[in-house]
Scaffold this motif. Structure first.
Motif, mmCIF file in Angstrom:
data_model
loop_
_atom_site.group_PDB
_atom_site.id
_atom_site.type_symbol
_atom_site.label_atom_id
_atom_site.label_comp_id
_atom_site.label_asym_id
_atom_site.label_seq_id
_atom_site.Cartn_x
_atom_site.Cartn_y
_atom_site.Cartn_z
ATOM 1 N N UNK A 32 0.801 -1.227 0.000
ATOM 2 C CA UNK A 32 0.000 0.000 0.000
ATOM 3 C C UNK A 32 0.838 1.283 0.000
ATOM 4 N N UNK A 36 0.953 4.184 -2.895
ATOM 5 C CA UNK A 36 0.557 5.574 -2.683
ATOM 6 C C UNK A 36 1.698 6.530 -3.036
ATOM 7 N N UNK A 39 1.860 6.760 -6.807
ATOM 8 C CA UNK A 39 0.771 7.568 -7.363
ATOM 9 C C UNK A 39 1.020 9.059 -7.144
ATOM 10 N N UNK A 40 1.589 9.379 -5.987
ATOM 11 C CA UNK A 40 1.889 10.784 -5.697
ATOM 12 C C UNK A 40 2.975 11.304 -6.668
ATOM 13 N N UNK A 43 1.585 11.835 -10.301
ATOM 14 C CA UNK A 43 0.460 12.758 -10.458
ATOM 15 C C UNK A 43 0.777 13.983 -11.335
ATOM 16 N N UNK A 266 -10.786 13.761 -11.167
ATOM 17 C CA UNK A 266 -9.989 13.619 -9.945
ATOM 18 C C UNK A 266 -10.886 13.552 -8.710
ATOM 19 N N UNK A 269 -12.587 10.301 -8.522
ATOM 20 C CA UNK A 269 -11.632 9.268 -8.125
ATOM 21 C C UNK A 269 -11.421 9.330 -6.616
ATOM 22 N N UNK A 270 -11.278 10.531 -6.109
ATOM 23 C CA UNK A 270 -11.122 10.728 -4.670
ATOM 24 C C UNK A 270 -12.276 10.088 -3.892
ATOM 25 N N UNK A 271 -13.511 10.344 -4.350
ATOM 26 C CA UNK A 271 -14.662 9.773 -3.653
ATOM 27 C C UNK A 271 -14.680 8.242 -3.729
ATOM 28 N N UNK A 273 -11.963 6.424 -3.937
ATOM 29 C CA UNK A 273 -10.897 5.973 -3.045
ATOM 30 C C UNK A 273 -11.364 5.970 -1.600
ATOM 31 N N UNK A 274 -12.149 6.989 -1.218
ATOM 32 C CA UNK A 274 -12.655 7.025 0.155
ATOM 33 C C UNK A 274 -13.450 5.758 0.449
ATOM 34 N N UNK A 275 -14.361 5.397 -0.445
ATOM 35 C CA UNK A 275 -15.141 4.166 -0.272
ATOM 36 C C UNK A 275 -14.235 2.950 -0.161
ATOM 37 N N UNK A 277 -11.047 2.826 0.668
ATOM 38 C CA UNK A 277 -10.238 2.845 1.896
ATOM 39 C C UNK A 277 -11.084 2.498 3.122
ATOM 40 N N UNK A 278 -12.336 2.956 3.119
ATOM 41 C CA UNK A 278 -13.208 2.621 4.250
ATOM 42 C C UNK A 278 -13.381 1.112 4.340
ATOM 43 N N UNK A 281 -10.173 -0.467 5.572
ATOM 44 C CA UNK A 281 -10.000 -0.326 7.027
ATOM 45 C C UNK A 281 -10.928 -1.279 7.763
#
Lengths: 319, 319
Positions: A32, A36, A39-40, A43, A266, A269-271, A273-275, A277-278, A281
């Motif tokens: 992971x 990350x 990807x950073x 970008x 973007x 994609x962020x939204x 990723x949140x799903x 990652x949740x 976790x």
């Protein structure tokens, strides 16, 4: 996995690109942070391409079409990456669609990269990994990205969000919806291509064009672009020049708003990723798994129904 | 939605059943508590059926097959519910597969209920709503539940978890995997049916049987059941009696362990519900949406990459 040489990636080294995509696809926890970091790093180098989604049911001739149109792009100097999404292989990660031999001409040239993207086992749906793969290809210098999906539903709606231009391929027929394509997918299309318009199919093709043209007229679209229906034959190579021309026109028309579109992609994609990652976790947090296991016992001993137990578990998380 | 008359449901009233399923399928927040109350009420009345999953690519003849086998079950006094999962209609909730007219004989009888189950827009995948639909049908007195999927991948693996018996339909051919079915799905099968073994296809059918029989021998299965491969023709009605017999044998063999299987299905459903509820809360919790929106601004102003912003958002939730 060993880490990725970013300089090699940016210089367009194909083996490094392939390795980077494999890292992105990895579901291992230990990969992971490397993922990350990668990807950073890429970008700032991503986003400079035209992203074309191509969908259609199995048998419509997507591979041959992409082989032809991809070669037209490379022969005028573009670098073309093809990402194929294959929903049929959720367990093993193998891929039916990704067979390079289906895109022979394109695969042989030095300016093309073809990569199957396994859709199974992705926490947040197919789109987030495909999007990351697109970005890696862009960072490696590919400026035309083609995303191929099999047109069975779910993934098309996700892919629509990450490409700029969405092309729907259909077969010539009398014009009803027996091809297994839902109206919902027609609504996504920026261009409908009636493929295999060769030989005896020409008459039926005309009917298809008429049918889908009227269908498109019924659909409210944004004012910036009017989707159209064109005929082609990847085998006889008819209609292909017109389609490339339409692509060019589209991206010319969109040029001013492409920055805004990229930002919107973007954000989506962020939204996603949140799903993702949740759920990650949820599957890896120790507190959560303790809670999940103890409430599962209530289900197994029939003290609570599954709904009751699940509500109890989740209430711990969201107070 | 108005609430469901539980007495009517338990008495087998078809309109109440249809209404109850519509409630279950609803994604409206305002329907949630009614839905949970209903699921709690029916729980003691569910579980008394045999649950059969039937999968195969489009064109393999699933509808005709289900029409025939379903009618065989009803004619010996069983009540049959057919739930079809259609991944092609994620936006509109309509359904290509659910067309009752495809199962004419079955649909005309009083002891059959046919219901399409839209797969799109479900937070936690198709399985949890399908499972709830199965339970409603059981509560309404249906004791044979047939779940039909189109065999393109993801949903089969989910459906496998909620049915007792998994039947894979294939077409007669020379035995390679060109039918678009992945090995992974073959591994799930408790029975493989080579359909359309009529007329000239008989020879090819033999080859298919041999091919899949050897494939099955290579796969490690549990010791309670040996999957087999049989030929049939839903049109000429050959092989159907044998298949019903195999089903009966299977459920006889499993009788003792069916309680344990039901509990395992409940536990899996619980875990799916937890995921679904987490994503629901994530989309509906005020604290979360505040966090999500403020971090999205970081993406839109290019201060943070989507990955950074998403990690930040999720870290708020899981401390």
């Amino acid at each position: 996995m060993s880490s990725i040489d970013i300089r090699q990636l940016l210089s367009g080294d194909v083996r490094t690109l392939a390795k980077a995509i494999t890292l992105i696809e990895s579901n291992k926890s230990s990969d992971r942070s490397k993922k990350f970091a990668l990807l950073k790093q890429i970008e700032p180098h991503a986003g400079n391409s035209i992203r074309i989604g191509i969908t259609g049911v199995p048998g419509v001739g997507k591979s041959t079409f992409i082989d032809t149109i991809g070669t037209m792009f490379t022969s005028r100097g573009e670098k073309v990456a093809v990402v194929t999404i294959d929903p049929t292989s959720p367990l093993h990660g193998g891929s039916l669609l990704g067979d390079k031999s289906r895109m022979n001409n394109l695969a042989q040239g030095p300016n093309a990269f073809i990569r199957p993207c396994p859709s199974g086992g992705t926490l947040g749906g197919v789109a987030s990994k495909t999007f990351e793969t697109i970005k890696l290809c862009e960072a490696a210098g590919y400026n035309v990205i083609i995303v191929e999906t099999v047109g069975v539903g779910q993934s098309e709606f996700e892919v629509k969000d990450i490409v700029d231009f969405f092309l729907l391929m259909i077969l010539p027929n009398s014009g009803d919806d027996l091809q297994g394509i839902k109206k919902g997918i027609v609504e996504l299309a920026d261009l409908i291509v009636v493929n295999k318009c060769d030989g005896e199919a020409a008459l039926q093709a005309r009917e298809s064009v008429n049918y889908y043209s009227s269908a498109l007229q019924l659909i409210q679209k944004n004012s910036k672009w009017n989707p159209s229906v064109v005929m082609c034959s990847s085998i006889e190579k008819t209609g292909m020049l017109e389609i490339v021309q339409i692509c060019d026109n589209y991206f010319k028309a969109l040029k001013k708003s492409l920055d805004a579109i990229r930002l919107e992609q973007q954000a989506k994609w962020y939204r996603r990723l949140v799903r993702e990652f949740i759920l990650y976790e949820f599957e890896h947090s120790k507190t959560m798994s303790k809670e999940i296991n103890s409430n599962e016992k209530l289900v197994l001993s029939k003290i609570a129904t599954p709904v009751e137990a699940a509500l109890k578990t989740v209430s711990k998380l969201f107070r």
